[in-house]
Design an enzyme around this catalytic site. Structure first.
Site, PDB file in Angstrom:
ATOM      1  N   GLU A 147      48.347  44.514  37.727  1.00  0.00           N
ATOM      2  CA  GLU A 147      46.968  44.230  37.320  1.00  0.00           C
ATOM      3  C   GLU A 147      46.131  45.510  37.343  1.00  0.00           C
ATOM      4  O   GLU A 147      45.895  46.067  38.422  1.00  0.00           O
ATOM      5  CB  GLU A 147      46.354  43.199  38.281  1.00  0.00           C
ATOM      6  CG  GLU A 147      44.925  42.837  37.923  1.00  0.00           C
ATOM      7  CD  GLU A 147      44.328  41.777  38.847  1.00  0.00           C
ATOM      8  OE1 GLU A 147      44.724  41.721  40.028  1.00  0.00           O
ATOM      9  OE2 GLU A 147      43.464  41.019  38.384  1.00  0.00           O
ATOM     10  N   GLU A 180      37.736  49.598  43.294  1.00  0.00           N
ATOM     11  CA  GLU A 180      38.685  48.937  44.194  1.00  0.00           C
ATOM     12  C   GLU A 180      39.993  49.693  44.340  1.00  0.00           C
ATOM     13  O   GLU A 180      40.700  49.511  45.324  1.00  0.00           O
ATOM     14  CB  GLU A 180      38.981  47.517  43.692  1.00  0.00           C
ATOM     15  CG  GLU A 180      37.799  46.574  43.767  1.00  0.00           C
ATOM     16  CD  GLU A 180      38.207  45.148  43.427  1.00  0.00           C
ATOM     17  OE1 GLU A 180      39.133  44.613  44.040  1.00  0.00           O
ATOM     18  OE2 GLU A 180      37.607  44.579  42.498  1.00  0.00           O
ATOM     19  N   ASP A 224      42.495  41.216  33.639  1.00  0.00           N
ATOM     20  CA  ASP A 224      41.430  40.478  34.318  1.00  0.00           C
ATOM     21  C   ASP A 224      40.112  40.881  33.655  1.00  0.00           C
ATOM     22  O   ASP A 224      39.739  42.059  33.665  1.00  0.00           O
ATOM     23  CB  ASP A 224      41.469  40.853  35.809  1.00  0.00           C
ATOM     24  CG  ASP A 224      40.403  40.168  36.653  1.00  0.00           C
ATOM     25  OD1 ASP A 224      39.287  39.958  36.160  1.00  0.00           O
ATOM     26  OD2 ASP A 224      40.689  39.878  37.835  1.00  0.00           O
ATOM     27  N   HIS A 231      37.583  43.114  35.630  1.00  0.00           N
ATOM     28  CA  HIS A 231      37.911  44.548  35.699  1.00  0.00           C
ATOM     29  C   HIS A 231      37.787  45.189  34.315  1.00  0.00           C
ATOM     30  O   HIS A 231      37.319  46.318  34.183  1.00  0.00           O
ATOM     31  CB  HIS A 231      39.322  44.750  36.249  1.00  0.00           C
ATOM     32  CG  HIS A 231      39.509  44.173  37.621  1.00  0.00           C
ATOM     33  ND1 HIS A 231      38.716  44.521  38.683  1.00  0.00           N
ATOM     34  CD2 HIS A 231      40.377  43.243  38.096  1.00  0.00           C
ATOM     35  CE1 HIS A 231      39.096  43.848  39.764  1.00  0.00           C
ATOM     36  NE2 HIS A 231      40.104  43.061  39.424  1.00  0.00           N
ATOM     37  N   HIS A 265      43.550  36.805  34.013  1.00  0.00           N
ATOM     38  CA  HIS A 265      42.476  36.317  34.893  1.00  0.00           C
ATOM     39  C   HIS A 265      41.159  36.301  34.146  1.00  0.00           C
ATOM     40  O   HIS A 265      40.818  37.282  33.482  1.00  0.00           O
ATOM     41  CB  HIS A 265      42.294  37.246  36.105  1.00  0.00           C
ATOM     42  CG  HIS A 265      43.268  37.006  37.213  1.00  0.00           C
ATOM     43  ND1 HIS A 265      43.438  37.890  38.265  1.00  0.00           N
ATOM     44  CD2 HIS A 265      44.107  35.957  37.457  1.00  0.00           C
ATOM     45  CE1 HIS A 265      44.346  37.397  39.094  1.00  0.00           C
ATOM     46  NE2 HIS A 265      44.777  36.239  38.626  1.00  0.00           N
ATOM     47  N   ARG A 300      31.409  38.341  38.005  1.00  0.00           N
ATOM     48  CA  ARG A 300      32.497  37.642  38.717  1.00  0.00           C
ATOM     49  C   ARG A 300      32.162  36.174  39.016  1.00  0.00           C
ATOM     50  O   ARG A 300      32.872  35.509  39.757  1.00  0.00           O
ATOM     51  CB  ARG A 300      32.956  38.377  39.971  1.00  0.00           C
ATOM     52  CG  ARG A 300      34.472  38.393  39.991  1.00  0.00           C
ATOM     53  CD  ARG A 300      35.125  39.259  40.994  1.00  0.00           C
ATOM     54  NE  ARG A 300      36.527  39.407  40.569  1.00  0.00           N
ATOM     55  CZ  ARG A 300      37.459  40.098  41.194  1.00  0.00           C
ATOM     56  NH1 ARG A 300      37.177  40.727  42.309  1.00  0.00           N
ATOM     57  NH2 ARG A 300      38.681  40.184  40.731  1.00  0.00           N
ATOM     58  N   GLU A 353      39.633  33.394  38.419  1.00  0.00           N
ATOM     59  CA  GLU A 353      39.528  34.071  39.726  1.00  0.00           C
ATOM     60  C   GLU A 353      38.050  34.442  39.869  1.00  0.00           C
ATOM     61  O   GLU A 353      37.620  35.508  39.440  1.00  0.00           O
ATOM     62  CB  GLU A 353      40.415  35.314  39.749  1.00  0.00           C
ATOM     63  CG  GLU A 353      40.427  35.980  41.106  1.00  0.00           C
ATOM     64  CD  GLU A 353      41.221  37.275  41.083  1.00  0.00           C
ATOM     65  OE1 GLU A 353      42.105  37.442  41.934  1.00  0.00           O
ATOM     66  OE2 GLU A 353      40.956  38.125  40.211  1.00  0.00           O
TER      67      GLU A 353
HETATM   68  C1  LER Z   1      42.975  40.380  42.200  1.00  0.00           C
HETATM   69  O1  LER Z   1      43.527  39.613  41.169  1.00  0.00           O
HETATM   70  C2  LER Z   1      41.814  41.163  41.740  1.00  0.00           C
HETATM   71  O2  LER Z   1      41.351  40.969  40.640  1.00  0.00           O
HETATM   72  C3  LER Z   1      41.243  42.200  42.606  1.00  0.00           C
HETATM   73  O3  LER Z   1      39.856  42.323  42.413  1.00  0.00           O
HETATM   74  C4  LER Z   1      41.579  42.065  44.051  1.00  0.00           C
HETATM   75  O4  LER Z   1      40.697  42.798  44.817  1.00  0.00           O
HETATM   76 MN    MN Z   2      42.255  39.575  39.188  1.00  0.00          MN
END
Ligand code: LER
Ligand code: MN
Length: 269
Positions: free
Chosen positions: A152, A158, A185, A188, A211, A217, A246
């Site tokens: 991912e 992060e 995701d 991100h 995701h 978020r 998520e």
């Molecule tokens: C986990 O799937 C994710 O998206 C991250 O932000 C975990 O910190």
């Molecule tokens: Mn994620």
């Protein structure tokens, strides 16, 4: 959008914030099913310490499939990661990911390689970190070609290792393992990608899991991501996997889960 939808359930209590459901497996799985989800992504810190009987019984009762297993809590709660100066920590992280393999085989679930790869390079050079990462994936995914693993890309705040789709694809090219792909995701991607649709298109054939969360978020619909464009791109690349929520449990978990479905179902072509 016509993809199957899942949502993350952490099998144990966790500090990670973007979790709608934690523990209380029978009740939470029943709720997820009743809301209309097609599957559940489970986050497991340590497969050796969970109550498998409780988990399997709760899954059986709902019949929900498990498209993917989240593994990042081993980093978040215990500091285990593939990229660490200390060999013992690296070996423990590899052993931890291997411990997920029997569950992944049983459920035909993807093993997520998110923060378990590590967040900071610290004293390591980038070259050394990438070598450790490569070797950890050969020791896990390389030994289990029947199980799919998804790296991912995670935003720069992060992790320093694979923050965008381009670096994820470059790493896959270096790895050359058929059973390793990407988990994209939208949270991100909104931070790192110039265009979500263009980056999804660039990853065609290598997107194993997906995701969704909005730009803040919260649940899709609560921020400014254009999910219509996102799902049009997923359709174009022929993505067949689950779309998994998520998201922050705000204003509360059930509302977030319900509003996710309501917003995404509106986008059906
Ligand atoms: C986990 O799937 C994710 O998206 C991250 O932000 C975990 O910190
Ligand atoms: Mn994620």
């Amino acid at each position: 959008m016509s993809h199957r939808l899942s949502i993350v359930l952490s099998v144990q209590a966790a500090t990670f914030s973007a979790l709608t459901y934690q523990g209380n497996l029978a009740a939470n799985l029943a709720r997820i099913k009743a809301l209309g989800y097609d599957g559940v992504e489970v986050a497991i810190r340590d497969p050796e310490t969970i109550d498998r009987h409780e988990l399997f019984a709760a899954l059986d009762a709902t019949g929900l499939p498990v498209p993917a297993i989240g593994t990042g809590q081993a980093y978040g709660e215990e500091g285990l990661c593939f990229v660490h100066e200390d060999k013992t920590v690296r070996e423990k992280a590899i052993a931890r990911i291997r411990a997920h393999v029997p569950l992944a085989q049983q459920w035909n679930a993807i093993i997520i390689i998110g923060l378990i790869r590590g967040a900071r390079l610290n004293a390591l050079s980038r070259q050394a970190a990438e070598e450790y990462l490569e070797s950890a994936l050969r020791e896990t995914a390389g030994r289990h070609p029947d199980v799919r693993f998804a790296i991912e890309p995670i935003n720069r705040y992060e992790t320093e290792l694979i923050c965008n789709v381009e670096s994820g694809l470059r790493f896959l090219d270096r790895l050359r393992l058929e059973n390793v792909g990407l988990l994209l995701d939208t949270f991100h991607m909104n931070i790192e990608e110039p265009s979500l649709a263009a980056s999804i298109t660039a990853a065609a054939g290598r997107v194993f899991h997906f995701h969704v969360a909005d730009s803040n978020r919260w649940h899709p619909g609560a921020g400014h991501i254009d999910f219509r464009a996102v799902f049009a791109a997923l359709e174009r690349i022929g993505y067949q996997g689950f779309v998994s929520a998520e998201i922050l449990p705000l204003p509360d978990g059930d509302s977030a889960a319900r509003d996710t479905i309501a917003h995404l179902r509106k986008l059906r072509p």
